[in-house]
Design a protein around this motif. Sequence first.
Motif, PDB file in Angstrom:
ATOM      1  N   LEU A 119       0.829  -1.211   0.000  1.00 42.51           N
ATOM      2  CA  LEU A 119       0.000   0.000   0.000  1.00 42.51           C
ATOM      3  C   LEU A 119       0.861   1.258   0.000  1.00 42.51           C
ATOM      4  N   PRO A 120       0.483   2.275  -0.798  1.00 42.67           N
ATOM      5  CA  PRO A 120       1.206   3.557  -0.766  1.00 42.67           C
ATOM      6  C   PRO A 120       1.093   4.192   0.629  1.00 42.67           C
ATOM      7  N   LEU A 121       2.049   5.016   0.986  1.00 42.60           N
ATOM      8  CA  LEU A 121       2.095   5.607   2.323  1.00 42.60           C
ATOM      9  C   LEU A 121       0.879   6.483   2.620  1.00 42.60           C
ATOM     10  N   ASP A 122       0.377   7.221   1.602  1.00 41.33           N
ATOM     11  CA  ASP A 122      -0.765   8.087   1.869  1.00 41.33           C
ATOM     12  C   ASP A 122      -2.022   7.264   2.174  1.00 41.33           C
ATOM     13  N   ILE A 123      -2.141   6.105   1.546  1.00 37.68           N
ATOM     14  CA  ILE A 123      -3.284   5.223   1.822  1.00 37.68           C
ATOM     15  C   ILE A 123      -3.109   4.558   3.188  1.00 37.68           C
ATOM     16  N   GLN A 124      -1.861   4.270   3.539  1.00 37.94           N
ATOM     17  CA  GLN A 124      -1.608   3.710   4.875  1.00 37.94           C
ATOM     18  C   GLN A 124      -2.116   4.658   5.956  1.00 37.94           C
ATOM     19  N   SER A 125      -1.931   5.955   5.731  1.00 38.83           N
ATOM     20  CA  SER A 125      -2.387   6.956   6.695  1.00 38.83           C
ATOM     21  C   SER A 125      -3.899   6.926   6.834  1.00 38.83           C
ATOM     22  N   LYS A 126      -4.588   6.814   5.714  1.00 39.06           N
ATOM     23  CA  LYS A 126      -6.053   6.764   5.758  1.00 39.06           C
ATOM     24  C   LYS A 126      -6.537   5.462   6.386  1.00 39.06           C
ATOM     25  N   LEU A 127      -5.832   4.370   6.097  1.00 36.78           N
ATOM     26  CA  LEU A 127      -6.191   3.078   6.686  1.00 36.78           C
ATOM     27  C   LEU A 127      -6.023   3.113   8.199  1.00 36.78           C
ATOM     28  N   LEU A 128      -5.000   3.805   8.656  1.00 34.45           N
ATOM     29  CA  LEU A 128      -4.778   3.926  10.096  1.00 34.45           C
ATOM     30  C   LEU A 128      -5.984   4.577  10.770  1.00 34.45           C
ATOM     31  N   ARG A 129      -6.550   5.601  10.132  1.00 32.34           N
ATOM     32  CA  ARG A 129      -7.725   6.277  10.695  1.00 32.34           C
ATOM     33  C   ARG A 129      -8.919   5.331  10.747  1.00 32.34           C
ATOM     34  N   VAL A 130      -9.066   4.512   9.720  1.00 31.61           N
ATOM     35  CA  VAL A 130     -10.164   3.535   9.703  1.00 31.61           C
ATOM     36  C   VAL A 130     -10.008   2.554  10.864  1.00 31.61           C
ATOM     37  N   LEU A 131      -8.791   2.098  11.092  1.00 29.94           N
ATOM     38  CA  LEU A 131      -8.542   1.159  12.182  1.00 29.94           C
ATOM     39  C   LEU A 131      -8.778   1.813  13.539  1.00 29.94           C
ATOM     40  N   ASP A 132      -8.573   3.113  13.625  1.00 30.30           N
ATOM     41  CA  ASP A 132      -8.741   3.825  14.892  1.00 30.30           C
ATOM     42  C   ASP A 132     -10.213   4.000  15.270  1.00 30.30           C
ATOM     43  N   ASN A 133     -11.063   4.347  14.283  1.00 32.69           N
ATOM     44  CA  ASN A 133     -12.451   4.674  14.643  1.00 32.69           C
ATOM     45  C   ASN A 133     -13.524   3.953  13.827  1.00 32.69           C
ATOM     46  N   ASN A 134     -13.080   3.017  12.953  1.00 31.64           N
ATOM     47  CA  ASN A 134     -14.037   2.259  12.124  1.00 31.64           C
ATOM     48  C   ASN A 134     -14.928   3.181  11.289  1.00 31.64           C
ATOM     49  N   LYS A 135     -14.390   4.289  10.818  1.00 34.78           N
ATOM     50  CA  LYS A 135     -15.124   5.192   9.943  1.00 34.78           C
ATOM     51  C   LYS A 135     -14.345   5.373   8.654  1.00 34.78           C
ATOM     52  N   ILE A 136     -15.081   5.502   7.547  1.00 30.77           N
ATOM     53  CA  ILE A 136     -14.431   5.771   6.265  1.00 30.77           C
ATOM     54  C   ILE A 136     -15.044   7.020   5.649  1.00 30.77           C
ATOM     55  N   SER A 137     -14.263   7.665   4.843  1.00 23.68           N
ATOM     56  CA  SER A 137     -14.735   8.835   4.116  1.00 23.68           C
ATOM     57  C   SER A 137     -14.478   8.594   2.639  1.00 23.68           C
ATOM     58  N   ARG A 138     -15.534   8.592   1.859  1.00 26.29           N
ATOM     59  CA  ARG A 138     -15.379   8.401   0.426  1.00 26.29           C
ATOM     60  C   ARG A 138     -14.593   9.555  -0.198  1.00 26.29           C
ATOM     61  N   LEU A 139     -13.971   9.280  -1.308  1.00 25.64           N
ATOM     62  CA  LEU A 139     -13.286  10.321  -2.061  1.00 25.64           C
ATOM     63  C   LEU A 139     -14.324  11.338  -2.525  1.00 25.64           C
ATOM     64  N   GLY A 140     -14.137  12.599  -2.156  1.00 28.74           N
ATOM     65  CA  GLY A 140     -15.072  13.655  -2.529  1.00 28.74           C
ATOM     66  C   GLY A 140     -16.207  13.849  -1.545  1.00 28.74           C
ATOM     67  N   ALA A 141     -16.254  13.043  -0.457  1.00 27.24           N
ATOM     68  CA  ALA A 141     -17.340  13.158   0.521  1.00 27.24           C
ATOM     69  C   ALA A 141     -16.996  14.192   1.582  1.00 27.24           C
ATOM     70  N   THR A 142     -18.030  14.735   2.214  1.00 25.19           N
ATOM     71  CA  THR A 142     -17.834  15.744   3.264  1.00 25.19           C
ATOM     72  C   THR A 142     -18.196  15.187   4.640  1.00 25.19           C
ATOM     73  N   TYR A 143     -18.390  13.884   4.732  1.00 26.60           N
ATOM     74  CA  TYR A 143     -18.760  13.268   6.001  1.00 26.60           C
ATOM     75  C   TYR A 143     -18.149  11.870   6.056  1.00 26.60           C
ATOM     76  N   GLU A 144     -18.144  11.310   7.258  1.00 24.33           N
ATOM     77  CA  GLU A 144     -17.634   9.958   7.455  1.00 24.33           C
ATOM     78  C   GLU A 144     -18.783   8.990   7.717  1.00 24.33           C
ATOM     79  N   LYS A 145     -18.583   7.762   7.339  1.00 20.36           N
ATOM     80  CA  LYS A 145     -19.593   6.735   7.564  1.00 20.36           C
ATOM     81  C   LYS A 145     -19.055   5.700   8.553  1.00 20.36           C
ATOM     82  N   GLN A 146     -19.869   5.394   9.549  1.00 22.06           N
ATOM     83  CA  GLN A 146     -19.492   4.407  10.556  1.00 22.06           C
ATOM     84  C   GLN A 146     -19.616   2.999   9.969  1.00 22.06           C
ATOM     85  N   LEU A 147     -18.610   2.173  10.192  1.00 25.10           N
ATOM     86  CA  LEU A 147     -18.624   0.795   9.700  1.00 25.10           C
ATOM     87  C   LEU A 147     -18.498  -0.180  10.865  1.00 25.10           C
TER      88      LEU A 147
END
Length: 635
Positions: free
Chosen positions: A433-461
């Motif tokens: 995985l590229p480093l910038d994606i690793q950073s985003k993946l880390l956030r997902v692992l921290d709070n189980n939320k993802i943000s789509r590309l171009g989205a203004t909000y996060e979705k709980q998973l």
Amino acid sequence: MAKAWNEFIKNGNISYAVRTEIAKSWRRCMELNVDPMGGKGNSKYKLPLKIIIERNEELISVARPVMESLHSVVAGSGFAIILADKDGYIIDVIGDTDIMKMADELNFVKGELWSEKAVGTNAIGTALFLDKPMQTIGAEHFGIKQHIWTCSASPVHDEDGNIIGCINMSGKFSSAHIHTLGIVISAAESIQKQLALVISNKLMNITFNSICEGMIVLNEKLKTKRVNGRAVEILGVMDKDLKEMDIVQLMKTVNFNEIIKGNSISYNNIECDFHVKGKIVKCIINAVPMQVNKKVIGIVITFREIQDVHRLVSKVIGYNASYNFEDIITQNKKMKDVIKLGKKIAKTDSNILIQGQSGTGKELIAQSIHSYSDRKSGPFVAVNCASIPSELVESELFGYEKGSFTGASKEGHPGKFEIADGGTIFLDEIGELPLDIQSKLLRVLDNNKISRLGATYEKQLNIRVIGATNRNLKEEIKKKNFREDLYYRLNVMSIETIPLNERKEDIDILVKHFVEGLNVKREEFHKKVTENYINKLKEYNWPGNVRELRNVVERDYYLSDDNFILCCSDEEKIYINDEVKAHNEEHHIVPIQILERETIKNALEICKGNMAKTAKYLNISRSTLYRKIKKYNSN
């Protein structure tokens, strides 16, 4: 008529003045030993009133308004309105005081059976028996105590034509009139129509509330008229609150005004956000106009949670686990310990990192963990991180909103994380995985939320992440190729797979398992392995592990002439020549071209140069075989 009745009771003779229906009824009553000197309701056939009322509750509730309406017309005329069930038990009565007193004296009251066998010829009993409207006047009744009465009755039917009851008007003999029967027939038809409407409404309500989709019905002014239980459940609000909400503000991306205008606009399987009390609920919706006489009178909105849609898609396109721990074939103690550890880890909800050489079954273990966990009914989404172009990794994993970049789907697109919601996502070769994606993946692992590309909000998973790699991530961290914080966040639970050269006792059972599968697959073959063949395989180091072993066994299976599988290559080397071995030792990989060239060479030797037979063994056409030979001879 009284004279004719007396003649029948004394001598059994029927006068020509007696109607056919009445004459036949008298004879039935005589055969049933009904007392002609009686005619009052009696306790012989009495049932508990509560039971009778309960089993006819719907008929009573529908008929009661009709009976009240009818009584308001005939009030003061000395008539009672009586409702009976399909057996003739009286279940409801309305009437003037004087006629009700007469009815009490005759025991013509709730709970009494008023069939022919109980009280003789009477409008209710005879109408039910004949299944037709009947009027009995004075001495036409079989029981003498009813001779002062006139009764008119009509059966009530359900939609299938079955008798479900009987409506009756009874009064003094002197009040008899043919129009009374017509009134009763009209009342019976009214009850039947009302019953059909009630049942239709009940079926509609049951259907409305039992469908798996949420449903909102709007009128032409965009006011909410109806919502079903599933809509309330999906949006997490009370029924009353949802009806009072402004649908335009609730679903901002839907142009309801254009639908109402009748511009042939509708929305089908469109992703839509519901803005409900400060939160966003993502759904897939349909919004279609309701039309009567080409005029739009409202809109029907149906919707499903996007998570449900993703779960359905996962099943259809195969986002599920195919293996469990029982599918892992081993006699090796270390491997059994890995399985034991995997089962323990499966019962947690922690993130997992599986490390080990290629071909050692990392995905097999990941699938087994999912199948053994409480998430087994959810999707299992496997992603090979190395196979995704770097510019598409973010949108592939996390999805994108509509219009977020040139070429983006106009409806947007869910990423693999959203599709895996409620289940497990397996990130194979996570070290790529590229480093910038690793950073985003880390956030997902921290709070189980993802943000789509171009989205203004996060979705709980609700998701579990299993990563796998054949790299040494600690070395990659030193080289700045992998984030240290991501490594420790992912490596909550760690599993190290066992290479095949450390579990050579498994080669025997693995080979036999592969051969059994090939025998089942190809009915024309039924080959066996020899001890000599197994021993030769055990001499090899297997840098490609179980995957390489399976490929070698499959090649030997098809290239062996007889029923016993042989090593179709040099006796001291399984399938690789010195050139291949050098590649293995240096890079731990074997180029496909080298394997293909060696396979063709060995096949030609076995088939003694017979091109047709060689092509058949290799399962390719002769023209393809000639082309490949020419290719490799020119190199």
